[in-house]
Scaffold this active site. Sequence first.
Site, PDB file in Angstrom:
ATOM      1  N   ARG A  63       7.558  -2.586 -33.073  1.00  0.00           N
ATOM      2  CA  ARG A  63       7.791  -3.294 -31.809  1.00  0.00           C
ATOM      3  C   ARG A  63       8.544  -4.601 -32.054  1.00  0.00           C
ATOM      4  O   ARG A  63       8.156  -5.422 -32.877  1.00  0.00           O
ATOM      5  CB  ARG A  63       6.464  -3.610 -31.131  1.00  0.00           C
ATOM      6  CG  ARG A  63       6.613  -4.323 -29.782  1.00  0.00           C
ATOM      7  CD  ARG A  63       5.272  -4.670 -29.161  1.00  0.00           C
ATOM      8  NE  ARG A  63       4.397  -3.525 -29.060  1.00  0.00           N
ATOM      9  CZ  ARG A  63       4.472  -2.592 -28.106  1.00  0.00           C
ATOM     10  NH1 ARG A  63       5.412  -2.682 -27.186  1.00  0.00           N
ATOM     11  NH2 ARG A  63       3.625  -1.581 -28.090  1.00  0.00           N
ATOM     12  N   GLU A  86       7.216   5.112 -34.688  1.00  0.00           N
ATOM     13  CA  GLU A  86       7.435   4.952 -33.242  1.00  0.00           C
ATOM     14  C   GLU A  86       8.125   3.617 -33.016  1.00  0.00           C
ATOM     15  O   GLU A  86       7.757   2.613 -33.629  1.00  0.00           O
ATOM     16  CB  GLU A  86       6.082   4.965 -32.523  1.00  0.00           C
ATOM     17  CG  GLU A  86       6.118   4.479 -31.097  1.00  0.00           C
ATOM     18  CD  GLU A  86       4.762   4.054 -30.567  1.00  0.00           C
ATOM     19  OE1 GLU A  86       4.731   3.196 -29.664  1.00  0.00           O
ATOM     20  OE2 GLU A  86       3.717   4.554 -31.042  1.00  0.00           O
ATOM     21  N   THR A 100       5.748   2.941 -25.642  1.00  0.00           N
ATOM     22  CA  THR A 100       5.647   2.170 -24.409  1.00  0.00           C
ATOM     23  C   THR A 100       6.526   2.797 -23.321  1.00  0.00           C
ATOM     24  O   THR A 100       7.243   2.105 -22.593  1.00  0.00           O
ATOM     25  CB  THR A 100       5.979   0.685 -24.625  1.00  0.00           C
ATOM     26  OG1 THR A 100       5.353   0.228 -25.834  1.00  0.00           O
ATOM     27  CG2 THR A 100       5.436  -0.168 -23.490  1.00  0.00           C
ATOM     28  N   LYS A 103      -3.840   8.909 -27.587  1.00  0.00           N
ATOM     29  CA  LYS A 103      -3.793   7.558 -28.158  1.00  0.00           C
ATOM     30  C   LYS A 103      -4.973   6.752 -27.626  1.00  0.00           C
ATOM     31  O   LYS A 103      -5.031   6.444 -26.429  1.00  0.00           O
ATOM     32  CB  LYS A 103      -2.462   6.903 -27.771  1.00  0.00           C
ATOM     33  CG  LYS A 103      -2.330   5.439 -28.131  1.00  0.00           C
ATOM     34  CD  LYS A 103      -0.965   4.954 -27.680  1.00  0.00           C
ATOM     35  CE  LYS A 103      -0.834   3.448 -27.775  1.00  0.00           C
ATOM     36  NZ  LYS A 103       0.533   3.000 -27.462  1.00  0.00           N
ATOM     37  N   GLY A 137      -4.837  -3.251 -32.428  1.00  0.00           N
ATOM     38  CA  GLY A 137      -5.859  -3.994 -33.153  1.00  0.00           C
ATOM     39  C   GLY A 137      -6.318  -3.341 -34.441  1.00  0.00           C
ATOM     40  O   GLY A 137      -7.316  -3.772 -35.031  1.00  0.00           O
ATOM     41  N   GLY A 193       0.905  -1.679 -35.733  1.00  0.00           N
ATOM     42  CA  GLY A 193       2.103  -2.458 -35.481  1.00  0.00           C
ATOM     43  C   GLY A 193       2.169  -3.703 -36.329  1.00  0.00           C
ATOM     44  O   GLY A 193       2.611  -3.681 -37.474  1.00  0.00           O
TER      45      GLY A 193
END
Length: 197
Positions: free
Chosen positions: A18, A41, A71, A131, A160, A180
């Site tokens: 991200r 991703e 997203t 997910k 998290g 992430g």
Amino acid sequence: MPTFDEILGDRPIMAILRGVPPAEAVTLAEAVWDTGIGAVEVPIQTPEALDALAAVARAGAARGEVVGAGTVIAPEQVALAKAAGAVYTVAPGLDLDVLRTSVAAGLPHLPGVGSASEVQQAMRAGCRWLKAFPAGSLGASWLRDIRGPFPDALLVATGGVTAANAAEFRSAGARCLGIGNALTRPGGLAEIMAALT
């Protein structure tokens, strides 16, 4: 259309790149692929992120790796994801319109779930891979508990997840960990790898 059994079946990590610039995203994706245990991703919240997705998808195609768009929260994003080279889509929540649009485009979809009702609805819509988001807030015990009534659900714990709690989520039944920030920071991939061995 590939399946998540093929994309994630034997991979315990889904790296979430991200907000990472294209060149850096390719470098990180290649490092993840080099481990042999990670999928990738790229969330597509901005035009720049679509550029990163396209760059990572090109790099993946050269190695026989597939890349997902994350997203994806609106049906119109599916076409953008596919045009950029995504082979699957991921969402933070359960939106049946996004699911239908993605599947119709030939892209398997990984919906986000955070309750028994959402798990049930997603599974009735044909999704086995789900997910669990936000996993850090839900907790590892949620994954363990939700698998009681839904033993066929294959959960990707996301949000998290860090090196400190990765093993706990895996032992609670997470088939894969969506990671992430804990992975994209310097030394993060090595820490995650060490936590999983």
